[in-house]
Design a protein around this motif. Structure first.
Motif, short mmCIF file in Angstrom:
data_model
loop_
_atom_site.label_atom_id
_atom_site.label_comp_id
_atom_site.label_asym_id
_atom_site.label_seq_id
_atom_site.Cartn_x
_atom_site.Cartn_y
_atom_site.Cartn_z
N VAL A 121 -5.97 2.49 0.29
CA VAL A 121 -5.77 1.00 -0.16
C VAL A 121 -6.11 0.10 0.73
N ASN A 164 -0.40 4.93 -1.45
CA ASN A 164 -0.62 5.88 -0.29
C ASN A 164 0.19 7.32 -0.54
N ALA A 166 0.81 -1.09 -0.16
CA ALA A 166 -0.06 0.00 -0.11
C ALA A 166 0.75 1.04 0.15
#
Length: 279
Positions: free
Chosen positions: A98, A92, A88
């Motif tokens: 996510v 991000n 993620a």
């Protein structure tokens, strides 16, 4: 062709235990970092079994952001979503929410059950954020990403948007399950010729305009390369916007590492796909 050899990634990558150990460390570090920042929620149930959960990782921009779901691999029968939290990180950094999704494993359930579970995870995320989603998946998760993009959402969830999952990014996905019927993993998958075809997104109708990238590692077997290239070709003929590429110098496992790097070409492409989805 020896399908057992072609699809046995752990044998092809003997250093996979070290890769898994590294993933574990990186995932733990990212979870701790995001918890400290107040930008993570873990173990949110979307279904009724312990593995039907999502871990949420929020960008610094907050919840008014594009949404992606990451689905892990493991031949639908192994691994845990907690191993992939760091996947993620890249998205991000580009302002994308996510969710790292879990699901029940074969042989306790079948692949068809897992498809249904990930569909429920998609609906869960839509209900939470009220916007369409990008699906990102690795290996078996790539298969599930393809299945979500090709799902007829209106027939299953009439209240959800028809374009609930308009785009996907599959990394080393398996879209034609027929070769798996004769190899050892099928002891758990329990596929026969009919179910293998029914569960293969390669043969599903896909709506024109859906967007799907199918990439794989440059060091992967010819079969994994065929899976990605063939899916892109077949879906393009049906009117989908597809791309297929090989990530040079990467094997079946290291191919997903670029997702943890905010500046990698893979992350930049996936972030572009996420931002391109209209609320």
């Amino acid at each position: 062709m020896d399908y057992e050899v072609e699809y046995d990634n752990r044998a092809r990558v003997p250093e996979h235990p070290e890769i898994f150990a590294r993933w574990t460390r990186e995932a733990e570090d990212y979870r701790a970092e995001m918890l400290k920042a107040g930008r993570a929620e873990f173990g949110l149930f979307y279904g009724d079994t312990p593995r039907q959960t999502v871990d949420l990782f929020l960008p610094a921009t907050g919840e008014a952001a594009p949404v992606a779901i990451f689905v892990h691999g493991g031949w639908w029968r192994s691994l845990d979503p907690s191993l992939f939290s760091q996947m993620a990180r890249g998205l991000n950094a580009h302002g994308v929410i996510v969710a790292v999704a879990g699901y029940d494993l074969c042989p306790n359930v079948g692949i068809g059950d897992i498809i249904a579970q990930i569909r429920r995870a998609c609906v869960f995320m839509w209900q939470r954020y009220n916007r369409p989603l990008l699906l990102v998946g690795h290996s078996a998760g790539g298969h599930l990403a393809g299945a979500m993009v090709a799902t007829d959402w209106a027939s299953l969830y009439p209240k959800a948007p028809a374009d609930l999952v308009p785009a996907g990014y599959a990394i080393s996905g398996v879209f034609d399950l027929a070769p798996l019927t004769g190899i050892s993993v099928n002891q758990d998958l329990k596929l026969d010729a009919a179910s293998a075809r029914d569960l293969s997104p390669l043969y599903w109708p896909v709506r024109p305009g859906r967007v799907f990238d199918a990439v794989c590692g440059g060091l992967e077997s010819s079969e994994f390369k065929r899976q990605s290239h063939t899916l892109a070709q077949v879906w393009a003929k049906a009117g989908a916007k597809t791309q297929s590429a090989e990530i040079a110098g990467t094997n079946h496992f290291t191919v997903i590492d670029p997702l943890a790097d905010p500046q990698s070409a893979m992350t930049l492409r996936v972030a572009e796909l996420a931002r391109g989805i209209k609320p």
